[in-house]
Write an enzyme that holds these catalytic residues in place. Structure first.
Site, PDB file in Angstrom:
ATOM      1  N   ASP A 208       0.843  -1.194   0.000  1.00 42.91           N
ATOM      2  CA  ASP A 208       0.000   0.000   0.000  1.00 42.91           C
ATOM      3  C   ASP A 208       0.883   1.252   0.000  1.00 42.91           C
ATOM      4  O   ASP A 208       1.893   1.305   0.701  1.00 42.91           O
ATOM      5  CB  ASP A 208      -0.858  -0.041   1.279  1.00 42.91           C
ATOM      6  CG  ASP A 208      -1.969   0.983   1.290  1.00 42.91           C
ATOM      7  OD1 ASP A 208      -2.855   0.904   0.429  1.00 42.91           O
ATOM      8  OD2 ASP A 208      -1.955   1.870   2.175  1.00 42.91           O
ATOM      9  N   GLU A 279       1.697  -0.309  -4.851  1.00 47.54           N
ATOM     10  CA  GLU A 279       0.770   0.749  -5.247  1.00 47.54           C
ATOM     11  C   GLU A 279       1.600   2.028  -5.281  1.00 47.54           C
ATOM     12  O   GLU A 279       1.790   2.684  -4.261  1.00 47.54           O
ATOM     13  CB  GLU A 279      -0.376   0.890  -4.240  1.00 47.54           C
ATOM     14  CG  GLU A 279      -1.385   1.928  -4.686  1.00 47.54           C
ATOM     15  CD  GLU A 279      -2.118   2.637  -3.555  1.00 47.54           C
ATOM     16  OE1 GLU A 279      -3.192   3.206  -3.806  1.00 47.54           O
ATOM     17  OE2 GLU A 279      -1.627   2.661  -2.414  1.00 47.54           O
TER      18      GLU A 279
HETATM   19  C1  NOJ Z   1      -4.469   2.980  -0.833  1.00 49.02           C
HETATM   20  C2  NOJ Z   1      -5.603   2.028  -0.712  1.00 49.02           C
HETATM   21  O1  NOJ Z   1      -5.812   1.420  -1.960  1.00 49.02           O
HETATM   22  C3  NOJ Z   1      -6.799   2.824  -0.241  1.00 49.02           C
HETATM   23  O2  NOJ Z   1      -7.977   2.067  -0.291  1.00 49.02           O
HETATM   24  C4  NOJ Z   1      -6.511   3.319   1.151  1.00 49.02           C
HETATM   25  O3  NOJ Z   1      -7.564   4.166   1.559  1.00 49.02           O
HETATM   26  C5  NOJ Z   1      -5.198   4.102   1.199  1.00 49.02           C
HETATM   27  N1  NOJ Z   1      -4.138   3.474   0.462  1.00 49.02           N
HETATM   28  C6  NOJ Z   1      -4.724   4.232   2.608  1.00 49.02           C
HETATM   29  O4  NOJ Z   1      -4.240   3.015   3.082  1.00 49.02           O
END
Ligand code: NOJ
Length: 549
Positions: A208, A279
Site C-alpha cells: 500500500d 501501489e
Molecule cells: C491505498 C488504498 O488502496 C486505499 O484504499 C486506502 O484508503 C489508502 N491506500 C490508505 O491506506
C-alpha cells in the site's frame, strides 16, 4: 518454469474481501466465502475464469475506519473475516488449484488503535514515541507544516494530541497514523510482519502507498499550487491531476523510500519465488519506473496508475505503454490494471451514451493482450457497473462505495453474495449482470473474459512475447503486435463508434486467422489480411502468417 514466471505471466485477480462472498450471513464477505469460490476462479478447466493469483485487500484486525487499511494488528485476522485457520484453509485451497495468494501490506501507517500507536501517544518519553511522526506546533498553534491528507475531507495531514501537546502525521485519516520509517525499530518490526506471512505461505505482497513511508526529515512545507478552490488552498488535494508540478515535493516519493523497498526485496529474495507489487500512485512514468530499481532490487511490479487514468483514446493508452517500455530498466515488467477498490468501474467510467459495456469488452481485450501482468478487479469479469449508493448508505470517507458493492453471483435479492442484507447495496442490474446468468451464455462478458484468459494461457506471445505498437494504424485503433518464436499476433482495438477497414501492411504477414473478437457474433476463422474490418467498439486478435518477402 523459471523463477518469477507466475507473477510475470499470470493474471492476478483482486478481491475486496468485504464484498466477495459472505459465508456466515452477517452481510460482510469473509475468508471462508472466498475459499468457497475458488473453483470459480480456477478449477483447472476453461469452464472457470482461469486466474493464476489472487490479491486480497486487508483482512487484518481493524476498527475499519478505512475498511481495513487502518490495521490494528498486522499478524491477525479480523473476526469479521474469520480466523487465521480460515486464512490457512484459503491458502491451501488456492495452492491446491495452482492459485497464488498475494496479501496487502500496509506499511505506511497503522490504525490509531494499534498498540504501537497507543504506546507512542501515551507520553513524550514512551519507548515507541519515535515510531510515529510527532512534531510541535508552529508559532500561533498551527500544524507543523502545510501537508494535507490524501482524503480531501480529512483536511490537514496532522492531528493535535492534547495529552502530549504535539501533532502526529497521518497521510490519510486521523485514525491512520503514519509510521516513522527513519526509525530502525520500525523497519525491523515490519520485516517481522513480512516474514510472518511469508512463513505462512503467502506468495507475495501488494504494498500500500509504496511511494510514501519516507518523507522529508525536516518536514518542510510543500509548494503551494493555486487551483482556485477554497477547499484546496495548497493544491495538494488535486495533486493527482497536478502531476509533475512538484506539489507533493516533501511528503511522498522521497529518495530513501527506495532503500526501504530494497529492504523488503532482500527479505523476499530469501524465500523462494515470492514477489511484491507496489501501489505507486505517481502519475509520472519516469518516477514510477524508478520503483523497479535496477530491475532486480526493488519492487517486482509497480501498478501503473498513469495507464488507469487515460481517457478513452487509442493514442493515450498507446503512448503510455510505449513510453513506459522505453523507461523501464532491463528485465522489468509492467503491471497493467484498469480498476481497483479506489476507482470507478470500467463499464461506468468509459460510458458515453450507453457504450460503456461494449467499451469494457475492448478494455478487457487490451488488458489481457498487452505486455505485462494484468490485474483484474473482482466483478469486472462480469461487467459490473458502479453501484448506486443512496446518501444514507454511504460509508466511505472518500466516495469509493460504488466500486465496492457486492459481487453479483446470481439474481437473488442478496445477489448470491449474502443471505443477509449486504453491507453495501447490491448494484442495479444485478438480475442480469451476474455469474449464474453469464456462465453459460457464450455472448456474455464472463465468457469473453474466460476466453481471453485461457487464450492468453496458451499463447507464448501474449504471456511473455515481445510488444510493438503500430502507430500507423487507422486513427481510432490501438494496434500492436505480440510475438514469440513461431507465433505472431496482431491485436487491433477500435476505440471509436465507426467500423474501420484496414488493409494490413504485407510486411506483417501473408495470411491471418481471426482468433478472438469482442463481438460475440464474430466467429474465429481465416481472414485475408487485406480485408480486415474492425467493427465499432470492437477488439480483435489475429494470428499472422509469415511476413511476405
Ligand atoms: C491505498 C488504498 O488502496 C486505499 O484504499 C486506502 O484508503 C489508502 N491506500 C490508505 O491506506
Amino acid at each position: 518454469m523459471t523463477r518469477g514466471d507466475w507473477w510475470r505471466h499470470g493474471v492476478v485477480y483482486h478481491i475486496y474481501p468485504r464484498s466477495f462472498a459472505d459465508s456466515n450471513g452477517d452481510g460482510v464477505g469473509d475468508l471462508a466465502g472466498i475459499t468457497s469460490r475458488l473453483d470459480y476462479l480456477n478449477d483447472g478447466t476453461p469452464a472457470s475464469l482461469g486466474v493464476d493469483a489472487v490479491w486480497l485487500s486487508p483482512f487484518y484486525p481493524s476498527p475499519m475506519d478505512d475498511f481495513g487499511y487502518d490495521v490494528a494488528d498486522y499478524t491477525g485476522v479480523d473476526p469479521l473475516f474469520g480466523t487465521l485457520a480460515d486464512f490457512d484453509r484459503l491458502v491451501a485451497g488456492a495452492h491446491a488449484r495452482g492459485i497464488r495468494v498475494i496479501v496487502d501490506l500496509v506499511p505506511n501507517h497503522t490504525s490509531d488503535r494499534h498498540p504501537w500507536f497507543l504506546e507512542s501517544r501515551a507520553s513524550r518519553d514512551s519507548p515507541k514515541r519515535d515510531w510515529y511522526v510527532w512534531a510541535d506546533s508552529r508559532p500561533g498553534g498551527a500544524p507543523p507544516n502545510n501537508w494535507m491528507s490524501a482524503f480531501p475531507r480529512a483536511g490537514p495531514a496532522w492531528s493535535f494530541d492534547h495529552r502530549t501537546g504535539q501533532w502526529y502525521l497521518h497521510s490519510f485519516l486521523p485514525q491512520q497514523a503514519d509510521l516513522n520509517w527513519w526509525n530502525p525499530e520500525v523497519r525491523r518490526a515490519m520485516d517481522e510482519v513480512v516474514r510472518f506471512w511469508l512463513d505462512r505461505g503467502v506468495d507475495g505482497f501488494r504494498i500500500d502507498v509504496a511511494h510514501r513511508m519516507a518523507r522529508d526529515p525536516e518536514l518542510r512545507d510543500n509548494p503551494v499550487v493555486a487551483v482556485g478552490d477554497p477547499d484546496d488552498p495548497t493544491g495538494q488535494a488535486r495533486a493527482i491531476r497536478l502531476a509533475g508540478t512538484g506539489v507533493k515535493l516533501f511528503d511522498e516519493d522521497w529518495p530513501e523510500v527506495h532503500e526501504i523497498l530494497r529492504g523488503f526485496r532482500r527479505t523476499l529474495d530469501a524465500y523462494h519465488d515470492r514477489m511484491a507489487v507496489g501501489e505507486v500512485y505517481l502519475l509520472d512514468l519516469r518516477k514510477l519506473a524508478r520503483y523497479y530499481g535496477s530491475g532486480q532490487d526493488e519492487l517486482h511490479l509497480a501498478h501503473n496508475f498513469v495507464f488507469l487514468h487515460q481517457p478513452w483514446k487509442p493514442e493515450a493508452f498507446r503512448s503510455v505503454v510505449d513510453e513506459y517500455a522505453a523507461l523501464l530498466p532491463p528485465d522489468a515488467w509492467p503491471a497493467h490494471f484498469l480498476g481497483n477498490h479506489d476507482h470507478s468501474r470500467v463499464a461506468s467510467r468509459y460510458d458515453e451514451g450507453g457504450n460503456g459495456p461494449a467499451r469494457a469488452r475492448v478494455a478487457a481485450m487490451m488488458l489481457l493482450s498487452l505486455w505485462g501482468t494484468p490485474f483484474l478487479y473482482y466483478g469486472e469479469e462480469i461487467g459490473m457497473l458502479d453501484g448506486q449508493v443512496p446518501g444514507d448508505r454511504v460509508v466511505d470517507v472518500d466516495g469509493r462505495d460504488p466500486e465496492r458493492t457486492p459481487m453479483q453471483w446470481d439474481a437473488s435479492p442478496g445477489a448470491g453474495f449474502s443471505s443477509a442484507a449486504p453491507w453495501l447495496p447490491v448494484g442495479a442490474g444485478a438480475e442480469r449482470v451476474n455469474v449464474a446468468a453469464e456462465r453459460d451464455d457464450p455472448t456474455s462478458m464472463l465468457s469473453l473474459y474466460r476466453r481471453l484468459i485461457w487464450y492468453r494461457k496458451g499463447s507464448a506471445a501474449l504471456r511473455w512475447g515481445g510488444y510493438r505498437s503500430l502507430p500507423d494504424a487507422p486513427a481510432s485503433l490501438y494496434a500492436f503486435v505480440r510475438e514469440a518464436p513461431g507465433e505472431r499476433l496482431l491485436v487491433a482495438l477500435n476505440f471509436g463508434g465507426e467500423p474501420v477497414r484496414w488493409a494490413l501492411d504485407p510486411g506483417l504477414g501473408d495470411s491471418s486467422r481471426l482468433e478472438l473478437s469482442t463481438d460475440p457474433a464474430r466467429r474465429p476463422g481465416p481472414l485475408r489480411p487485406a480485408e480486415l474490418v474492425v467493427g465499432p467498439d470492437e477488439g480483435v486478435i489475429l494470428q499472422l502468417g509469415q511476413p511476405l518477402g
